[in-house]
Motif scaffolding. Structure first.
Motif, PDB file in Angstrom:
ATOM      1  N   PRO A  99       0.835  -1.366  -0.096  1.00  0.00           N
ATOM      2  CA  PRO A  99      -0.064   0.021  -0.008  1.00  0.00           C
ATOM      3  C   PRO A  99       0.961   1.295  -0.147  1.00  0.00           C
ATOM      4  O   PRO A  99       1.935   1.271   0.742  1.00  0.00           O
ATOM      5  CB  PRO A  99      -0.846  -0.176   1.236  1.00  0.00           C
ATOM      6  CG  PRO A  99       0.100  -0.960   2.206  1.00  0.00           C
ATOM      7  CD  PRO A  99       0.710  -2.078   1.473  1.00  0.00           C
ATOM      8  N   ARG A 100       0.385   2.377  -0.915  1.00  0.00           N
ATOM      9  CA  ARG A 100       1.167   3.352  -0.772  1.00  0.00           C
ATOM     10  C   ARG A 100       0.939   4.359   0.450  1.00  0.00           C
ATOM     11  O   ARG A 100      -0.202   4.360   0.924  1.00  0.00           O
ATOM     12  CB  ARG A 100       0.683   4.300  -2.101  1.00  0.00           C
ATOM     13  CG  ARG A 100       1.403   3.434  -3.517  1.00  0.00           C
ATOM     14  CD  ARG A 100       0.978   4.241  -4.786  1.00  0.00           C
ATOM     15  NE  ARG A 100       1.625   3.599  -5.901  1.00  0.00           N
ATOM     16  CZ  ARG A 100       1.757   4.069  -6.826  1.00  0.00           C
ATOM     17  NH1 ARG A 100       1.514   5.513  -7.121  1.00  0.00           N
ATOM     18  NH2 ARG A 100       2.185   3.553  -7.983  1.00  0.00           N
ATOM     19  N   PRO A 101       1.967   4.916   0.700  1.00  0.00           N
ATOM     20  CA  PRO A 101       1.680   5.885   1.953  1.00  0.00           C
ATOM     21  C   PRO A 101       0.722   6.838   1.672  1.00  0.00           C
ATOM     22  O   PRO A 101       0.669   7.460   0.611  1.00  0.00           O
ATOM     23  CB  PRO A 101       2.689   6.395   2.619  1.00  0.00           C
ATOM     24  CG  PRO A 101       3.940   6.181   1.376  1.00  0.00           C
ATOM     25  CD  PRO A 101       3.260   5.057   0.641  1.00  0.00           C
ATOM     26  N   THR A 102      -0.216   7.458   2.471  1.00  0.00           N
ATOM     27  CA  THR A 102      -1.215   8.475   2.277  1.00  0.00           C
ATOM     28  C   THR A 102      -0.191   9.865   2.299  1.00  0.00           C
ATOM     29  O   THR A 102       0.886   9.991   2.737  1.00  0.00           O
ATOM     30  CB  THR A 102      -2.233   8.706   3.289  1.00  0.00           C
ATOM     31  OG1 THR A 102      -1.763   9.123   4.509  1.00  0.00           O
ATOM     32  CG2 THR A 102      -2.967   7.449   3.475  1.00  0.00           C
ATOM     33  N   GLU A 103      -0.787  10.926   1.716  1.00  0.00           N
ATOM     34  CA  GLU A 103      -0.254  12.071   1.622  1.00  0.00           C
ATOM     35  C   GLU A 103       0.180  12.762   3.386  1.00  0.00           C
ATOM     36  O   GLU A 103       1.271  13.261   3.404  1.00  0.00           O
ATOM     37  CB  GLU A 103      -1.195  13.173   1.055  1.00  0.00           C
ATOM     38  CG  GLU A 103      -0.444  14.678   0.989  1.00  0.00           C
ATOM     39  CD  GLU A 103      -1.331  15.766   0.277  1.00  0.00           C
ATOM     40  OE1 GLU A 103      -1.076  16.875   0.464  1.00  0.00           O
ATOM     41  OE2 GLU A 103      -2.605  15.236   0.059  1.00  0.00           O
ATOM     42  N   ARG A 104      -0.734  12.429   4.178  1.00  0.00           N
ATOM     43  CA  ARG A 104      -0.476  12.992   5.355  1.00  0.00           C
ATOM     44  C   ARG A 104       0.537  11.882   6.058  1.00  0.00           C
ATOM     45  O   ARG A 104       1.511  12.634   6.622  1.00  0.00           O
ATOM     46  CB  ARG A 104      -1.785  12.631   6.247  1.00  0.00           C
ATOM     47  CG  ARG A 104      -1.626  12.672   7.814  1.00  0.00           C
ATOM     48  CD  ARG A 104      -2.974  12.562   8.511  1.00  0.00           C
ATOM     49  NE  ARG A 104      -2.737  12.557  10.093  1.00  0.00           N
ATOM     50  CZ  ARG A 104      -2.607  13.428  10.725  1.00  0.00           C
ATOM     51  NH1 ARG A 104      -2.889  14.802  10.289  1.00  0.00           N
ATOM     52  NH2 ARG A 104      -2.525  13.599  12.004  1.00  0.00           N
ATOM     53  N   GLU A 105       0.761  10.512   6.078  1.00  0.00           N
ATOM     54  CA  GLU A 105       1.957   9.838   6.194  1.00  0.00           C
ATOM     55  C   GLU A 105       3.332  10.486   5.588  1.00  0.00           C
ATOM     56  O   GLU A 105       4.247  10.456   6.310  1.00  0.00           O
ATOM     57  CB  GLU A 105       1.571   8.203   5.989  1.00  0.00           C
ATOM     58  CG  GLU A 105       0.581   7.902   6.834  1.00  0.00           C
ATOM     59  CD  GLU A 105       0.077   6.380   6.117  1.00  0.00           C
ATOM     60  OE1 GLU A 105       0.650   6.118   5.100  1.00  0.00           O
ATOM     61  OE2 GLU A 105      -0.536   5.580   6.822  1.00  0.00           O
ATOM     62  N   THR A 106       3.398  10.743   4.433  1.00  0.00           N
ATOM     63  CA  THR A 106       4.444  11.247   3.875  1.00  0.00           C
ATOM     64  C   THR A 106       4.926  12.567   4.366  1.00  0.00           C
ATOM     65  O   THR A 106       6.181  12.675   4.713  1.00  0.00           O
ATOM     66  CB  THR A 106       4.174  11.473   2.282  1.00  0.00           C
ATOM     67  OG1 THR A 106       3.587  10.154   1.719  1.00  0.00           O
ATOM     68  CG2 THR A 106       5.500  11.697   1.357  1.00  0.00           C
ATOM     69  N   GLU A 107       3.658  13.518   4.585  1.00  0.00           N
ATOM     70  CA  GLU A 107       4.256  14.690   5.317  1.00  0.00           C
ATOM     71  C   GLU A 107       4.707  14.640   6.653  1.00  0.00           C
ATOM     72  O   GLU A 107       5.909  15.094   7.025  1.00  0.00           O
ATOM     73  CB  GLU A 107       3.083  15.552   5.137  1.00  0.00           C
ATOM     74  CG  GLU A 107       2.568  16.152   3.881  1.00  0.00           C
ATOM     75  CD  GLU A 107       1.212  16.780   3.928  1.00  0.00           C
ATOM     76  OE1 GLU A 107       0.542  16.794   4.952  1.00  0.00           O
ATOM     77  OE2 GLU A 107       0.956  17.560   3.129  1.00  0.00           O
TER      78      GLU A 107
END
Length: 108
Positions: free
Chosen positions: A38-46
């Motif tokens: 699963p790709r990390p969400t934008e929040r997780e990346t930030e």
């Protein structure tokens, strides 16, 4: 006189077992069966980028102040903090996970 002793291999047959590498080659999964992680969400990346900023000591200590204060202090002293960090902090300035540093849960 002494009797001549035979080798253990004279009594027991030598059986070679297949190597583990050979067994692995037989059970190769098909590439279509492997699901993509699963790709990390934008929040997780930030949040990951903000944690990296907290751990980078080039911008000074981060305990006791907010991330935005630390970014501004680093900019004031000419340490060239990443502009992306400031953009993230200004976008979500009310969420404590964004504003407080990584060490906020630990006493000073």
């Amino acid at each position: 006189m002494t009797a001549k002793r035979g080798l253990i291999t004279d009594t027991f047959k030598v059986v070679k077992k297949p190597r583990r590498d050979d067994r692995r080659d037989k059970k190769q999964p098909s590439p279509a069966a492997d699901p993509e992680p699963p790709r990390p969400t934008e929040r997780e990346t930030e949040l990951q980028e903000l944690r990296k900023f907290d751990l980078d000591w080039r911008f000074g200590p981060c305990t006791g102040i907010s991330r935005l204060q630390r970014w501004e202090r680093a900019a004031l002293h000419g340490l060239d903090p990443p502009q992306e960090i400031k953009d993230i902090l200004l976008k979500d300035n009310m969420d404590p996970e964004y504003t407080h540093c990584l060490w906020r849960d630990y006493p000073l």
